[in-house]
Design an enzyme around this catalytic site. Structure first.
Site, PDB file in Angstrom:
ATOM      1  N   SER A 291       0.889  -1.092   0.116  1.00 27.02           N
ATOM      2  CA  SER A 291      -0.030   0.051   0.053  1.00 27.02           C
ATOM      3  C   SER A 291       1.030   1.319   0.183  1.00 27.02           C
ATOM      4  O   SER A 291       2.087   1.112   0.655  1.00 27.02           O
ATOM      5  CB  SER A 291      -0.949   0.223   1.062  1.00 27.02           C
ATOM      6  OG  SER A 291      -1.667   1.426   1.190  1.00 27.02           O
ATOM      7  N   LYS A 346      -4.634  -6.761   3.310  1.00 27.28           N
ATOM      8  CA  LYS A 346      -4.640  -5.607   2.543  1.00 27.28           C
ATOM      9  C   LYS A 346      -6.055  -5.601   2.119  1.00 27.28           C
ATOM     10  O   LYS A 346      -6.349  -4.137   1.799  1.00 27.28           O
ATOM     11  CB  LYS A 346      -3.584  -6.081   1.164  1.00 27.28           C
ATOM     12  CG  LYS A 346      -3.767  -5.026   0.059  1.00 27.28           C
ATOM     13  CD  LYS A 346      -3.091  -3.914   0.505  1.00 27.28           C
ATOM     14  CE  LYS A 346      -3.049  -2.522  -0.360  1.00 27.28           C
ATOM     15  NZ  LYS A 346      -3.611  -2.322  -1.712  1.00 27.28           N
ATOM     16  N   HIS A 349      -7.559  -3.562   4.875  1.00 33.47           N
ATOM     17  CA  HIS A 349      -6.940  -2.369   4.615  1.00 33.47           C
ATOM     18  C   HIS A 349      -7.854  -1.221   3.793  1.00 33.47           C
ATOM     19  O   HIS A 349      -8.211  -0.309   4.057  1.00 33.47           O
ATOM     20  CB  HIS A 349      -5.445  -2.413   4.369  1.00 33.47           C
ATOM     21  CG  HIS A 349      -4.784  -1.112   4.158  1.00 33.47           C
ATOM     22  ND1 HIS A 349      -4.950  -0.381   2.847  1.00 33.47           N
ATOM     23  CD2 HIS A 349      -3.809  -0.371   4.713  1.00 33.47           C
ATOM     24  CE1 HIS A 349      -4.399   0.724   2.786  1.00 33.47           C
ATOM     25  NE2 HIS A 349      -3.641   0.761   3.651  1.00 33.47           N
ATOM     26  N   ASN A 350      -7.865  -1.788   2.317  1.00 37.67           N
ATOM     27  CA  ASN A 350      -8.770  -0.970   1.259  1.00 37.67           C
ATOM     28  C   ASN A 350     -10.148  -0.970   1.696  1.00 37.67           C
ATOM     29  O   ASN A 350     -10.541   0.233   1.469  1.00 37.67           O
ATOM     30  CB  ASN A 350      -8.534  -1.784   0.003  1.00 37.67           C
ATOM     31  CG  ASN A 350      -7.112  -1.732  -0.493  1.00 37.67           C
ATOM     32  OD1 ASN A 350      -6.228  -1.350   0.315  1.00 37.67           O
ATOM     33  ND2 ASN A 350      -6.930  -1.898  -1.729  1.00 37.67           N
ATOM     34  N   GLU A 353     -10.074   1.797   3.936  1.00 41.34           N
ATOM     35  CA  GLU A 353      -9.781   3.187   3.381  1.00 41.34           C
ATOM     36  C   GLU A 353     -11.126   3.612   2.517  1.00 41.34           C
ATOM     37  O   GLU A 353     -11.345   4.800   2.699  1.00 41.34           O
ATOM     38  CB  GLU A 353      -8.662   2.743   2.277  1.00 41.34           C
ATOM     39  CG  GLU A 353      -8.212   3.973   1.174  1.00 41.34           C
ATOM     40  CD  GLU A 353      -7.289   2.911   0.256  1.00 41.34           C
ATOM     41  OE1 GLU A 353      -6.279   2.645   0.764  1.00 41.34           O
ATOM     42  OE2 GLU A 353      -7.548   3.103  -1.046  1.00 41.34           O
TER      43      GLU A 353
HETATM   44  P1  NAP Z   1      -0.589  -0.859 -14.150  1.00 43.07           P
HETATM   45  O1  NAP Z   1      -0.009   0.388 -14.174  1.00 43.07           O
HETATM   46  O2  NAP Z   1      -1.946  -0.843 -15.071  1.00 43.07           O
HETATM   47  O3  NAP Z   1       0.209  -1.852 -14.654  1.00 43.07           O
HETATM   48  C1  NAP Z   1      -0.014  -3.278 -15.004  1.00 43.07           C
HETATM   49  C2  NAP Z   1       1.186  -4.156 -15.395  1.00 43.07           C
HETATM   50  O4  NAP Z   1       0.567  -5.297 -15.547  1.00 43.07           O
HETATM   51  C3  NAP Z   1       1.583  -3.709 -16.585  1.00 43.07           C
HETATM   52  O5  NAP Z   1       3.176  -3.735 -16.742  1.00 43.07           O
HETATM   53  C4  NAP Z   1       0.822  -4.704 -17.550  1.00 43.07           C
HETATM   54  O6  NAP Z   1       1.757  -4.947 -18.890  1.00 43.07           O
HETATM   55  C5  NAP Z   1       1.018  -5.920 -16.884  1.00 43.07           C
HETATM   56  N1  NAP Z   1      -0.169  -6.849 -17.285  1.00 43.07           N
HETATM   57  C6  NAP Z   1      -1.442  -6.678 -17.308  1.00 43.07           C
HETATM   58  N2  NAP Z   1      -2.049  -7.854 -17.934  1.00 43.07           N
HETATM   59  C7  NAP Z   1      -1.014  -8.607 -18.125  1.00 43.07           C
HETATM   60  C8  NAP Z   1      -1.030  -9.748 -18.753  1.00 43.07           C
HETATM   61  N3  NAP Z   1      -1.812 -10.670 -18.965  1.00 43.07           N
HETATM   62  N4  NAP Z   1       0.065 -10.628 -18.722  1.00 43.07           N
HETATM   63  C9  NAP Z   1       1.383  -9.846 -18.340  1.00 43.07           C
HETATM   64  N5  NAP Z   1       1.275  -8.597 -18.066  1.00 43.07           N
HETATM   65  C10 NAP Z   1      -0.008  -7.986 -17.771  1.00 43.07           C
HETATM   66  O7  NAP Z   1      -1.085  -1.274 -12.608  1.00 43.07           O
HETATM   67  P2  NAP Z   1      -0.436  -0.869 -11.408  1.00 43.07           P
HETATM   68  O8  NAP Z   1      -1.020   0.256 -10.880  1.00 43.07           O
HETATM   69  O9  NAP Z   1       1.139  -0.911 -11.454  1.00 43.07           O
HETATM   70  O10 NAP Z   1      -0.863  -2.047 -10.328  1.00 43.07           O
HETATM   71  C11 NAP Z   1      -0.432  -3.401 -10.434  1.00 43.07           C
HETATM   72  C12 NAP Z   1      -1.026  -4.197  -9.124  1.00 43.07           C
HETATM   73  O11 NAP Z   1      -0.510  -3.286  -8.007  1.00 43.07           O
HETATM   74  C13 NAP Z   1      -2.488  -4.389  -9.432  1.00 43.07           C
HETATM   75  O12 NAP Z   1      -2.814  -5.518  -8.765  1.00 43.07           O
HETATM   76  C14 NAP Z   1      -3.018  -3.103  -8.518  1.00 43.07           C
HETATM   77  O13 NAP Z   1      -4.201  -3.420  -7.848  1.00 43.07           O
HETATM   78  C15 NAP Z   1      -1.811  -3.186  -7.426  1.00 43.07           C
HETATM   79  N6  NAP Z   1      -1.738  -1.843  -6.448  1.00 43.07           N
HETATM   80  C16 NAP Z   1      -1.854  -0.778  -7.321  1.00 43.07           C
HETATM   81  C17 NAP Z   1      -1.560   0.381  -6.409  1.00 43.07           C
HETATM   82  C18 NAP Z   1      -1.677   1.745  -7.304  1.00 43.07           C
HETATM   83  O14 NAP Z   1      -1.495   2.756  -6.441  1.00 43.07           O
HETATM   84  N7  NAP Z   1      -1.724   1.906  -8.410  1.00 43.07           N
HETATM   85  C19 NAP Z   1      -1.411   0.360  -5.039  1.00 43.07           C
HETATM   86  C20 NAP Z   1      -1.415  -1.094  -4.549  1.00 43.07           C
HETATM   87  C21 NAP Z   1      -1.492  -2.070  -5.255  1.00 43.07           C
HETATM   88  P3  NAP Z   1       1.202  -3.909 -19.983  1.00 43.07           P
HETATM   89  O15 NAP Z   1       2.102  -2.656 -19.546  1.00 43.07           O
HETATM   90  O16 NAP Z   1       1.831  -4.718 -21.272  1.00 43.07           O
HETATM   91  O17 NAP Z   1      -0.082  -4.016 -20.311  1.00 43.07           O
END
Ligand code: NAP
Length: 628
Positions: A291, A346, A349-350, A353
């Site tokens: 987080s 987590k 937590h959300n 939130e």
């Molecule tokens: P993001 O910016 O949308 O990035 C997602 C990543 O996953 C990209 O590299 C994407 O690749 C890859 N991906 C998607 N589908 C795929 C597939 N079928 N095979 C292989 N790679 C794939 O998301 P993010 O914000 O970094 O979040 C990533 C994770 O962390 C999620 O589960 C999210 O819920 C969690 N998270 C996010 C936050 C936040 O604040 N953003 C906070 C905590 C946790 P491409 O670029 O090739 O599409």
């Protein structure tokens, strides 16, 4: 300790001796440790059976332990099957490097036919190729080159191996990579290749940050090969099918002791399933909540890992290094518990939130529309609340939002009033139903988003029913005071709701969650960090139910009447306050020694003969009445 493995004729002895000389280590040939009976068999062209090999491998296993204790050695040993390598692995895997010398059958056969003075019959080569099982944890080196070149390749591969890998170069993956590399972790990163859409994502990221010395890949096996075994691979991809498909692709490339860490917001039930499935492949698995959003990922998130404790111990230095630090300088990262417990907390937590955000939205609406206050006045009021024990990250960003202008106008007024909910909020509600746990504030925060998303319906209904919202007719200062106390009470209830559900899960799943430690890792780096959370670290040392702590009984006891007053006033004036009201209802339900559920039980027995318990009879007995 280095083992040079491969079938006979790959040059294990030659290369092993060169390597030993280069590294100033003693060299040993496993063939020199065969019992006499094995040597006779081999010389007469008979292949060894596994029971022949067993005592030999056990002798070698003991020697490896001794050699490692004395500063290491290079051992040339065929080590063809995984179970042989297991017998040899008598030392921690991070102290053992395996180098696999590989070549085609034809090439090796040709080499063996030129060999003189060796006891192995080349006809055994065929059976060796049949026995050879891929060693994914090994450094792979082709023998189709001179021994000197092989040595150079080994040395360069050994020195270039990275210690940690990240898959998914999205928002979180990139920022965590920067954080890790800044903490001196040697890193490999991977992003999938989708022709015309997602090309060279990892390589471009690496090129953008040359100083970080990260290796970037869009070929998964090259990515895996770039890491020193045992590998530690963090997945930062979308929760759901993307995680499963990456795990499916990775599994055949990994070896025993390798570790996959799912850092996305996966459903804990999926994490339980993956944990069991990967155990069958001897691959370690950790599901971790992370987080803090983009900024947290880069500067220090709160990390909530669950799964294999041994695997956690191995990667603890990596995770604890990049995590936020609490007030005492301790990492906001701790081993949460087995299976999907990290993703479960987590999710909660959300959930907390969601409700904390909704509470602030309700406070904002009552101040802005109910009392007609200007954004700056509200910001100042909330700043005052910060000094009254209500400080939190979410309160802070709300104040900043109230001051953010675009072209001289408040940006907030330009933002559409429709919010969506995905994943964790809804999952928390589902989990509450599964566990039979009350989750009032969180479930109502999810529903508040659902109703907000129906913008068209709301607009049409608003025209149909006319303006119901009225100015709140009350002394402004006393309403603001009551609102502050009511908000404080609702926040306490909301945290109790979330932690009570974790307690239920801990009991039902046998996870032994430590609520003081969970509160501690949420005091910094995460979105729900607050003064209240910091106080909860100590409260949970005394009790595992927040609402039973004497300090909480006192403050909530004093504030609950203000919450009731605010909710009543808000509803009477036409303002929806779903989470303030929900907190009040939860509290009144929680402290209600005699509820109205006796009526429910009577109704159930009336129409469905479901039976009921009596207050004047033992609870082990059930009763049914013919009601008509
Ligand atoms: P993001 O910016 O949308 O990035 C997602 C990543 O996953 C990209 O590299 C994407 O690749 C890859 N991906 C998607 N589908 C795929 C597939 N079928 N095979 C292989 N790679 C794939 O998301 P993010 O914000 O970094 O979040 C990533 C994770 O962390 C999620 O589960 C999210 O819920 C969690 N998270 C996010 C936050 C936040 O604040 N953003 C906070 C905590 C946790 P491409 O670029 O090739 O599409």
């Amino acid at each position: 300790m280095i083992i040079v493995m491969g079938v006979s004729g790959t040059g294990k002895t030659t290369v092993g001796q060169l390597l030993a000389k280069e590294m100033a280590l003693p060299f040993f040939d496993a063939d020199d440790f065969h019992p006499e009976s094995n040597i006779e068999k081999l010389s007469s062209g008979q292949p060894l059976t596994d029971s022949d090999r067993k005592p030999w491998l056990e002798i070698l296993g003991k020697e490896i332990k001794n050699w490692e204790a004395n500063g290491g050695a290079v051992l040339a040993c065929s080590a063809l099957k995984e179970k042989y390598r297991k017998t040899l692995s008598t030392i921690p895997s991070e102290q053992l490097t395996i180098i696999h010398l590989s070549g085609t059958f034809e090439l090796i056969k040709k080499r063996l036919s030129h060999r003189k003075g060796h006891f192995l019959d080349p006809s055994i080569l065929k059976s060796q190729f049949e026995d050879l099982e891929a060693c994914h944890s090994a450094i792979q080196v082709s023998i189709d080159q001179t021994p000197e070149k092989i040595l150079q390749e080994i040395l360069s591969k050994m020195s270039n191996k990275t210690a940690f890998g990240i898959i998914g170069m999205g928002v979180m993956g990139q920022n965590l990579a920067i954080n890790m590399a800044n903490n001196k972790v040697r890193l490999s990163v991977f992003n999938r290749h989708v022709a015309g859409k997602e090309e060279d994502v990892a390589k471009n990221f690496v090129a953008k940050h040359p100083a970080l010395n990260i290796q970037g890949f869009d070929d998964l096996s090259e990515f895996v090969d770039s890491m020193a075994p045992p590998r530690n691979i963090l997945l930062m991809v979308q929760a759901g099918t993307a995680v499963d498909s990456i795990i499916d692709e990775l599994t055949p490339l990994l070896g025993p002791d390798d570790l996959i860490i799912d850092g996305g917001n996966s459903n804990y039930l999926d994490t339980n399933r993956r944990d069991q499935a990967l155990a069958l492949h001897d691959i370690n698995f950790i599901g971790t909540g992370i987080s803090g959003g983009e900024e947290g990922a880069r500067k220090g998130p709160s990390i909530m890992p669950g799964g294999s404790r041994t695997a956690y111990n191995r990667i603890a230095p990596f995770l604890e290094n990049i995590a936020a630090k609490d007030a005492n300088g301790k990492a906001c990262c701790t081993y949460v518990g087995p299976e999907g417990s990290g993703h479960f907390i987590k999710m909660v937590h959300n959930g907390i939130e969601y409700a904390e955000m909704q509470l602030l939205a309700e406070v904002y609406e009552l101040l802005r529309n109910g009392l007609g206050m200007k954004p700056e006045e509200i910001a100042k009021t909330l700043e005052h609340w910060k000094t009254k024990g209500l400080d939190s990250y979410l309160l802070e960003i709300t104040i900043n939002i109230l001051r953010k202008e675009e072209n001289g106008e408040l940006l907030l007024d330009k933002i559409l009033d429709a919010a969506s909910q995905k994943g964790t909020g809804g999952w928390s509600t589902e989990a509450a139903i599964r566990l039979g746990s009350p989750l009032n504030t969180i479930a109502d925060a999810v529903m508040a988003r659902n109703i907000s998303a129906q913008k068209e319906t709301r607009t049409a209904a608003n025209e149909l029913y006319g303006q119901i919202k009225q100015p709140i007719s009350k002394d402004r200062d006393s309403f603001i005071q009551a609102l502050m106390e009511g908000y404080s009470a609702a926040r306490i209830v909301n945290h109790a709701v979330g932690f009570d559900m974790m307690k239920e899960a801990s009991t039902q799943y046998d996870w032994s969650l430590d609520f003081s430690e969970i509160s501690r890792i949420w005091t910094n780096g995460c979105i729900i960090r607050s003064e209240l959370m910091s106080a909860m670290v100590n409260f949970f040392k005394d009790t595992d139910r927040l609402l039973f702590h004497p300090a909480i009984v006192k403050s909530l006891g004093e504030q609950q009447a203000s919450l009731a007053q605010v909710v009543g006033q808000a509803l009477a004036s036409g303002y929806p306050v779903p989470v303030l009201a929900s907190a009040m209802n939860f509290f009144l339900g929680y402290v209600n020694g005699q509820s109205s559920a006796n009526m429910l039980q009577a109704q159930r027995d009336y129409f469905g003969a479901h039976t009921y318990k009596r207050v004047d009879q033992p609870l082990t007995e059930s009763f049914h009445t013919e009601w008509t």
